[in-house]
Design a protein around this motif. Structure first.
Motif, mmCIF file in Angstrom:
data_model
loop_
_atom_site.group_PDB
_atom_site.id
_atom_site.type_symbol
_atom_site.label_atom_id
_atom_site.label_comp_id
_atom_site.label_asym_id
_atom_site.label_seq_id
_atom_site.Cartn_x
_atom_site.Cartn_y
_atom_site.Cartn_z
ATOM 1 N N GLY A 57 5.651 -5.098 -5.802
ATOM 2 C CA GLY A 57 4.431 -5.676 -6.347
ATOM 3 C C GLY A 57 3.146 -5.208 -5.688
ATOM 4 O O GLY A 57 2.064 -5.529 -6.165
ATOM 5 N N VAL A 58 3.242 -4.484 -4.588
ATOM 6 C CA VAL A 58 2.027 -3.991 -3.930
ATOM 7 C C VAL A 58 1.523 -2.783 -4.720
ATOM 8 O O VAL A 58 2.280 -1.875 -5.038
ATOM 9 C CB VAL A 58 2.293 -3.608 -2.457
ATOM 10 N N GLN A 59 0.253 -2.790 -5.038
ATOM 11 C CA GLN A 59 -0.335 -1.735 -5.861
ATOM 12 C C GLN A 59 -0.359 -0.401 -5.128
ATOM 13 O O GLN A 59 -0.668 -0.325 -3.942
ATOM 14 C CB GLN A 59 -1.756 -2.109 -6.272
ATOM 15 N N GLU A 60 -0.051 0.666 -5.882
ATOM 16 C CA GLU A 60 -0.060 2.014 -5.308
ATOM 17 C C GLU A 60 -1.443 2.377 -4.782
ATOM 18 O O GLU A 60 -1.568 3.053 -3.763
ATOM 19 C CB GLU A 60 0.374 3.037 -6.367
ATOM 20 N N GLY A 61 -2.478 1.940 -5.476
ATOM 21 C CA GLY A 61 -3.852 2.226 -5.044
ATOM 22 C C GLY A 61 -4.149 1.659 -3.668
ATOM 23 O O GLY A 61 -4.820 2.294 -2.858
ATOM 24 N N GLN A 62 -3.642 0.440 -3.396
ATOM 25 C CA GLN A 62 -3.842 -0.172 -2.082
ATOM 26 C C GLN A 62 -3.102 0.614 -1.002
ATOM 27 O O GLN A 62 -3.632 0.842 0.083
ATOM 28 C CB GLN A 62 -3.355 -1.629 -2.089
#
Length: 190
Positions: free
Chosen positions: A80-85
């Motif tokens: 669930g952690v965004q790739e952008g982050q």
């Protein structure tokens, strides 16, 4: 004159309504809760302030340690952690507000220190920290101990959203940026 009789009538009606009502003897409401036992609370506070050396169950398992090489870059993101982050983290674009150096520690000491550090960072709602684990090649030729353990422990820690090896100026493959959950200041990060 009529007003006086109306007042007398109202007063009589009011007194009639109050028949059988007893005045309160105190001005405090009964909430139904028992009063706290001050001696018991004092003993609990005292016990909480005394450090007891016991086995700490912190959820960081050593059962399956992922061996990594001295120059191997580390990278992991929770579901669930965004790739952008994670991309920003890897590029050093998320500033770290705390740093921990585990060089020269035993595995057990590093584990306890890391757990306490992450607990404090979470309590302070810190977004990102740097953990310097080193990358020393061991005399017996095996993989770096602390680096391999940190790689495993961070994947298990409930507050860790992701981590990645640092830029060269912050320790390169001998350190990781760690992105942590924040719950109160900016909403949930999941």
């Amino acid at each position: 004159m009529q007003d006086d009789s109306r007042e007398d009538n109202d007063s009589a009606l009011f007194k009639a309504e109050l028949r059988g009502v007893k005045p309160l003897k105190h001005d405090r409401a009964d909430t139904g809760k028992a009063k706290p036992d001050r001696k018991h609370l004092a003993s609990l506070r005292q016990a909480a302030s005394v450090r007891v050396d016991t086995v700490k169950v912190d959820g960081l398992s050593d059962q399956f340690v992922i061996d990594v090489g001295a120059e191997d870059p580390l990278y992991w993101a929770a579901n669930g952690v965004q790739e952008g982050q994670m991309r920003k983290l890897k590029l050093g674009q998320i500033g770290f507000d705390g740093s921990l150096d585990l060089h020269g520690m035993s595995v057990e000491k590093a584990r306890d220190t890391l757990w306490e550090f992450l607990a404090e960072a979470s309590k302070l709602e810190v977004r990102c920290v740097r953990i310097t684990h080193g990358k020393a090649v061991r005399m017996d030729g095996r993989k770096p101990m602390i680096k391999s353990h940190v790689n495993t422990w961070l994947r298990q820690h409930p507050q860790v959203l992701g981590f990645t090896s640092c830029l060269a100026k912050h320790g390169g493959t001998g350190a990781v940026y760690v992105m942590l959950k924040r719950t109160m200041l900016d909403g949930r990060d999941e």
